[in-house]
Design a protein around this motif. Structure first.
Motif, PDB file in Angstrom:
ATOM      1  N   GLU A 122       0.821  -1.215   0.000  1.00 34.42           N
ATOM      2  CA  GLU A 122       0.000   0.000   0.000  1.00 34.42           C
ATOM      3  C   GLU A 122       0.852   1.261   0.000  1.00 34.42           C
ATOM      4  O   GLU A 122       0.438   2.286  -0.542  1.00 34.42           O
ATOM      5  CB  GLU A 122      -0.924   0.001   1.231  1.00 34.42           C
ATOM      6  CG  GLU A 122      -1.984  -1.091   1.217  1.00 34.42           C
ATOM      7  CD  GLU A 122      -3.274  -0.632   0.553  1.00 34.42           C
ATOM      8  OE1 GLU A 122      -4.238  -0.383   1.278  1.00 34.42           O
ATOM      9  OE2 GLU A 122      -3.286  -0.525  -0.687  1.00 34.42           O
ATOM     10  N   ALA A 123       2.039   1.180   0.615  1.00 36.45           N
ATOM     11  CA  ALA A 123       2.918   2.354   0.667  1.00 36.45           C
ATOM     12  C   ALA A 123       3.699   2.542  -0.629  1.00 36.45           C
ATOM     13  O   ALA A 123       4.428   3.527  -0.771  1.00 36.45           O
ATOM     14  CB  ALA A 123       3.881   2.233   1.845  1.00 36.45           C
ATOM     15  N   GLY A 124       3.570   1.597  -1.567  1.00 39.85           N
ATOM     16  CA  GLY A 124       4.196   1.758  -2.875  1.00 39.85           C
ATOM     17  C   GLY A 124       5.580   1.177  -3.004  1.00 39.85           C
ATOM     18  O   GLY A 124       6.266   1.425  -4.004  1.00 39.85           O
ATOM     19  N   PHE A 125       6.024   0.395  -2.018  1.00 35.69           N
ATOM     20  CA  PHE A 125       7.350  -0.203  -2.102  1.00 35.69           C
ATOM     21  C   PHE A 125       7.323  -1.466  -2.964  1.00 35.69           C
ATOM     22  O   PHE A 125       6.264  -2.055  -3.219  1.00 35.69           O
ATOM     23  CB  PHE A 125       7.876  -0.557  -0.706  1.00 35.69           C
ATOM     24  CG  PHE A 125       8.192   0.638   0.137  1.00 35.69           C
ATOM     25  CD1 PHE A 125       9.388   1.329  -0.038  1.00 35.69           C
ATOM     26  CD2 PHE A 125       7.300   1.083   1.101  1.00 35.69           C
ATOM     27  CE1 PHE A 125       9.684   2.446   0.742  1.00 35.69           C
ATOM     28  CE2 PHE A 125       7.584   2.191   1.879  1.00 35.69           C
ATOM     29  CZ  PHE A 125       8.774   2.875   1.695  1.00 35.69           C
ATOM     30  N   ALA A 126       8.491  -1.875  -3.411  1.00 34.66           N
ATOM     31  CA  ALA A 126       8.617  -3.103  -4.189  1.00 34.66           C
ATOM     32  C   ALA A 126       8.112  -4.283  -3.363  1.00 34.66           C
ATOM     33  O   ALA A 126       8.327  -4.347  -2.154  1.00 34.66           O
ATOM     34  CB  ALA A 126      10.078  -3.327  -4.562  1.00 34.66           C
ATOM     35  N   VAL A 127       7.428  -5.195  -4.011  1.00 38.05           N
ATOM     36  CA  VAL A 127       6.921  -6.382  -3.328  1.00 38.05           C
ATOM     37  C   VAL A 127       8.106  -7.282  -2.973  1.00 38.05           C
ATOM     38  O   VAL A 127       8.897  -7.641  -3.850  1.00 38.05           O
ATOM     39  CB  VAL A 127       5.929  -7.156  -4.210  1.00 38.05           C
ATOM     40  CG1 VAL A 127       5.372  -8.363  -3.467  1.00 38.05           C
ATOM     41  CG2 VAL A 127       4.798  -6.236  -4.652  1.00 38.05           C
TER      42      VAL A 127
END
Length: 366
Positions: A243-248
């Motif tokens: 949700e915070a937009g970081f790489a999975v």
């Protein structure tokens, strides 16, 4: 206060069978009312009771299961749905979803003004169903099994079956929960259902195909869900990361000690960055330090020492940064996000290969 023999027997039987009780005669009903007034008994739901001392030992999910089993005895035709069905299947989720004590059932129409405030219907005409059976084995141990495409009223009664609860199928339950709750609240439900092998992506998609509403939220959950997540805390942590937009991150990767290859450690999350760094994130639930079953009854000092030894091995194996996050930090989100930023975890949009789950298809951890 005098002991009421019949009431005590009813309480004992209910507790032995992991459910609440309900009065079966006027005499027991009067005795229950008296003991409700003096605090000996608690009433968590309409016409559903338990001894206060026993009730206080149960966690919120188990309390819901006790209520549902009692209601299923009173109303065997009811189909329990949503988070109530998820509780019966022992899926992972935040117990705060039970904060208002609501029980969900499947129904063809919505709630009326006469409906009990803690009972809510999820509108569905003919949902696929399963029955959860509790049976007592030799030695007194209770075994749980699931029968597909049936209902409690169709189950042949035998002496060893102590509870039979009809719920919406695992696929339908996940869809209903995914539409009701946020991505972060729902991901653990999907992860744990897949980890237990309760349903498949195809069955969930079939449910969505039959619904006349937007199921985009469900397809997003299907995209990111993974049975490699070991518990609800890890699922919530991953949801916050996404949700915070970081790489999975990659999940459950195993690292070996270069000096002693037989020593292997599995990490919760890790990232290989384009510039060659290896970032590891370890989720530390408090149970890791205080639950005797998880610590093998070692002291906190021994557990911390082993964690230090573990970190030393991971650094020898190539880890450039090791982050630790607690449940509270994950729940608050900002402390976790700040740690990820400081560690230089890449954003999903910055590198195209990071846009999709690195464990897509749940192939082996690399």
């Amino acid at each position: 206060m005098r002991t009421h023999t019949e009431l005590e027997q009813l309480c004992n039987e209910a507790e032995r069978n992991l459910r609440c009780f309900y009065p079966t005669t006027n005499a027991i009903r009067r005795a229950t009312h008296v003991r409700l007034q003096n605090g000996y008994i608690v009433r968590p739901f309409r016409n559903v009771y338990a001894r206060t001392a026993y009730w206080s030992t149960l966690n919120p999910a188990e309390q819901m299961r006790h209520i549902i089993r009692a209601l299923s005895q009173q109303f065997p035709n009811r189909i329990f749905a949503g988070i109530s069905a998820a509780a019966m299947m022992h899926l992972d989720y935040n117990w705060k979803l039970h904060a208002d004590g609501t029980i969900f059932i499947a129904g063809k129409t919505g709630n009326s003004k006469q409906t009990y405030r803690k009972l809510r219907r999820i509108i569905v005409a003919d949902p696929p169903t399963s029955v959860l059976l509790s049976s007592r084995e030799r030695g007194g141990k209770i075994r749980m099994t699931m029968a597909e495409n049936t209902s409690a009223t169709q189950v042949t009664a035998t002496s060893d079956i102590i509870n039979a609860v009809t719920i919406t199928s695992p696929a339908r339950t996940l869809v209903d929960c995914g539409l009701r709750y946020s991505f972060a609240q729902s991901l653990s439900l999907f992860d744990s259902a897949m980890r237990q092998g309760l349903t498949t992506t195809e069955l969930i998609i079939d449910i969505c195909d039959d619904m006349q509403i937007d199921c985009g939220r469900i397809f997003r959950l299907l995209y990111y869900m993974s049975p490699l997540s070991e518990n609800g805390g890890e699922s919530l942590c991953r949801a916050v990361i996404i949700e915070a937009g970081f790489a999975v991150p990659q999940l459950q990767r195993v690292f070996a000690d270069p000096d002693a290859p037989w020593k292997q450690y599995r990490v919760d999350f890790c990232w290989h960055t384009p510039d060659g760094r290896l970032i590891i994130l370890e989720y530390d639930g408090t149970q890791k330090y205080v639950n005797p079953e998880m610590t093998n009854r070692r002291s906190i000092q021994d557990v911390v020492h082993q964690e230090k030894e573990r970190e030393d091995v991971l650094r020898k194996a190539g880890a450039t940064t090791i982050i630790r996050a607690t449940f509270d930090e994950v729940l608050l989100q900002t402390p976790l996000i700040q740690k990820l930023i400081e560690a230089g975890v890449p954003l999903a949009g910055a590198v195209p290969s990071f846009a999709a789950p690195t464990n897509a298809g749940w192939q082996k951890a690399c």
